[in-house]
Design a protein around this motif. Sequence first.
Motif, PDB file in Angstrom:
ATOM      1  N   SER A   1      -3.369  -6.763  -2.896  1.00 56.09           N
ATOM      2  CA  SER A   1      -2.569  -7.850  -2.346  1.00 56.09           C
ATOM      3  C   SER A   1      -2.815  -9.123  -3.145  1.00 56.09           C
ATOM      4  CB  SER A   1      -2.916  -8.099  -0.875  1.00 56.09           C
ATOM      5  OG  SER A   1      -2.252  -9.257  -0.389  1.00 56.09           O
TER       6      SER A   1
ATOM      7  N   GLU B   1      -1.833 -12.063  -1.779  1.00 53.65           N
ATOM      8  CA  GLU B   1      -1.518 -13.062  -0.759  1.00 53.65           C
ATOM      9  C   GLU B   1      -2.345 -14.340  -0.903  1.00 53.65           C
ATOM     10  OE1 GLU B   1      -0.732 -13.359   4.066  1.00 53.65           O
ATOM     11  OE2 GLU B   1      -1.486 -11.487   3.184  1.00 53.65           O
TER      12      GLU B   1
ATOM     13  N   GLY C   1       2.096  -5.853  -4.674  1.00 55.85           N
ATOM     14  CA  GLY C   1       1.323  -5.423  -3.519  1.00 55.85           C
ATOM     15  C   GLY C   1       1.337  -3.908  -3.378  1.00 55.85           C
TER      16      GLY C   1
ATOM     17  N   VAL D   1       1.764  -0.745  -0.865  1.00 57.29           N
ATOM     18  CA  VAL D   1       2.456  -0.488   0.399  1.00 57.29           C
ATOM     19  C   VAL D   1       2.254   0.965   0.793  1.00 57.29           C
ATOM     20  CG1 VAL D   1       4.678  -0.515   1.590  1.00 57.29           C
ATOM     21  CG2 VAL D   1       4.168  -2.255  -0.139  1.00 57.29           C
ATOM     22  N   THR D   2       1.848   1.178   2.041  1.00 56.75           N
ATOM     23  CA  THR D   2       1.635   2.533   2.567  1.00 56.75           C
ATOM     24  C   THR D   2       2.940   3.092   3.101  1.00 56.75           C
ATOM     25  OG1 THR D   2      -0.638   1.997   3.164  1.00 56.75           O
ATOM     26  CG2 THR D   2       0.344   3.930   4.214  1.00 56.75           C
ATOM     27  N   SER D   3       3.261   4.309   2.674  1.00 57.95           N
ATOM     28  CA  SER D   3       4.452   5.004   3.162  1.00 57.95           C
ATOM     29  C   SER D   3       4.040   6.111   4.106  1.00 57.95           C
ATOM     30  CB  SER D   3       5.252   5.590   1.996  1.00 57.95           C
ATOM     31  OG  SER D   3       5.696   4.569   1.129  1.00 57.95           O
TER      32      SER D   3
ATOM     33  N   GLU E   1       9.764   1.658   4.425  1.00 64.66           N
ATOM     34  CA  GLU E   1       8.500   0.912   4.395  1.00 64.66           C
ATOM     35  C   GLU E   1       8.513  -0.167   3.326  1.00 64.66           C
ATOM     36  OE1 GLU E   1       7.438   5.163   5.687  1.00 64.66           O
ATOM     37  OE2 GLU E   1       8.772   4.187   4.247  1.00 64.66           O
ATOM     38  N   TRP E   2       9.187   0.094   2.218  1.00 64.07           N
ATOM     39  CA  TRP E   2       9.256  -0.891   1.149  1.00 64.07           C
ATOM     40  C   TRP E   2      10.075  -2.103   1.585  1.00 64.07           C
ATOM     41  CZ3 TRP E   2      10.682   2.633  -3.638  1.00 64.07           C
ATOM     42  CH2 TRP E   2       9.687   3.624  -3.776  1.00 64.07           C
TER      43      TRP E   2
ATOM     44  N   TRP F   1       8.116  -4.166   4.095  1.00 64.84           N
ATOM     45  CA  TRP F   1       7.103  -4.975   3.408  1.00 64.84           C
ATOM     46  C   TRP F   1       7.728  -6.166   2.716  1.00 64.84           C
ATOM     47  CZ3 TRP F   1       6.677  -5.642  -2.017  1.00 64.84           C
ATOM     48  CH2 TRP F   1       5.554  -6.383  -2.424  1.00 64.84           C
TER      49      TRP F   1
ATOM     50  N   SER G   1       8.731  -8.813   5.145  1.00 60.92           N
ATOM     51  CA  SER G   1       7.573  -9.523   5.702  1.00 60.92           C
ATOM     52  C   SER G   1       7.038 -10.546   4.696  1.00 60.92           C
ATOM     53  CB  SER G   1       6.479  -8.531   6.103  1.00 60.92           C
ATOM     54  OG  SER G   1       5.893  -7.923   4.969  1.00 60.92           O
ATOM     55  N   VAL G   2       7.076 -10.190   3.406  1.00 61.97           N
ATOM     56  CA  VAL G   2       6.657 -11.135   2.363  1.00 61.97           C
ATOM     57  C   VAL G   2       7.618 -12.320   2.308  1.00 61.97           C
ATOM     58  CG1 VAL G   2       6.279 -11.449  -0.112  1.00 61.97           C
ATOM     59  CG2 VAL G   2       5.500  -9.355   0.998  1.00 61.97           C
TER      60      VAL G   2
END
Length: 381
Positions: free
Chosen positions: A280, A282, A304, A306-308, A325-326, A329, A332-333
Amino acid sequence: MIVRLDNDDQVALPIRTDQLGTILKVPFSARLQKGANRTKPKKRTERDELKSALKTLAVDNGAEWTAELEADVPTKWERHGDLVLLHASSFQHDRWRKFALKVKTNESNKDGIATIEKEEEEVRDVLWPPVASSLKANRLALKETIRNDRFRSPRVRLVLGGHGWVTHVDNGIKYSYDVTKCMFSAGNISEKLRIAGIKCKDEVVVDLYAGIGYFTLPFLMHAKAAFVHACEWNRDSVEALEHNLAQNGVRHRCAIHFGDNRTVTPEGVAQRVNLGLIPSSEAGWESACKALDERTGGILHIHGNVTSASSGQRGVEETGRVRTEWTVWAESVRLRISDIFRLVRVTKWTVSIEHIERVKSYAPHIDHLVVDLLCSSIGNQ
């Protein structure tokens, strides 16, 4: 068998000459073609050469060459010019050390105990030279897992040779670094190529987490950025970055900001900010928002992991579609970046998703992604 007929025609037959009179019913002469039945000898691999050298070493030192020892010979390694990087699990069998140590324990010191330094010296002098020679290398190093520190430092130990500096050439760019102090991520080549293809003429770029220049150099050399501010807090990486900027002829178009990018990143200067840190980035998002020029706005390239939910789903590189999931993510970013702009800027900013790029599979169910966010000050739209 090559058979020449009286009319000068030739035929190749897989039979004996004493059978031809019966089969052809014509006068003939026959000769064997040289090499017709030969099979090419199997080419010896580097591992074959390595096993042969180690077998000789073992026998010469009074050790029996066993299947156990042969199984302990590494099957793969990394080559960096004349330096070969072996995994630290190579040559772990006790017998390697035993027959490599020529100095008796009671000769090592007055207490009759061999020092670790002396043992390492003996192993270096006896074991590593034939390993290096068989692999056509001048230097050897052993590699373990990455240290869990803030620099993600490599755990590499040089066992043969005077230094760990190597040079890689990617897309016409020279990257030099010390393998015992810095990392080189070959898996990021697709993203480096993507960055190289972006048109950045007249743009100022801020590269957070610059490292040895993984993205700084493509921005300068291929994307033709006017200037890059490279932020990095690892002294060893900064040393390599300085060298790489110079050897690639772009030092005059880059400023290096040494230290934590939360305190050293220039503000209000960039049309593009790269945040190439995983898992990350962030911690650098606020600095990235402050770095953009309010008059022009710009792009944030945010990396980043990302868990799928399922590794069985096919990704964007296969189907052209982005996994749920992508998208979640990336959104959210985007929302978090919008919040940061409200906190650090007086004017209002809009943030939109321009693109989601999959760099590579980092681990089962985990993908390394980059989201490109277009950020604009409302007053300048």
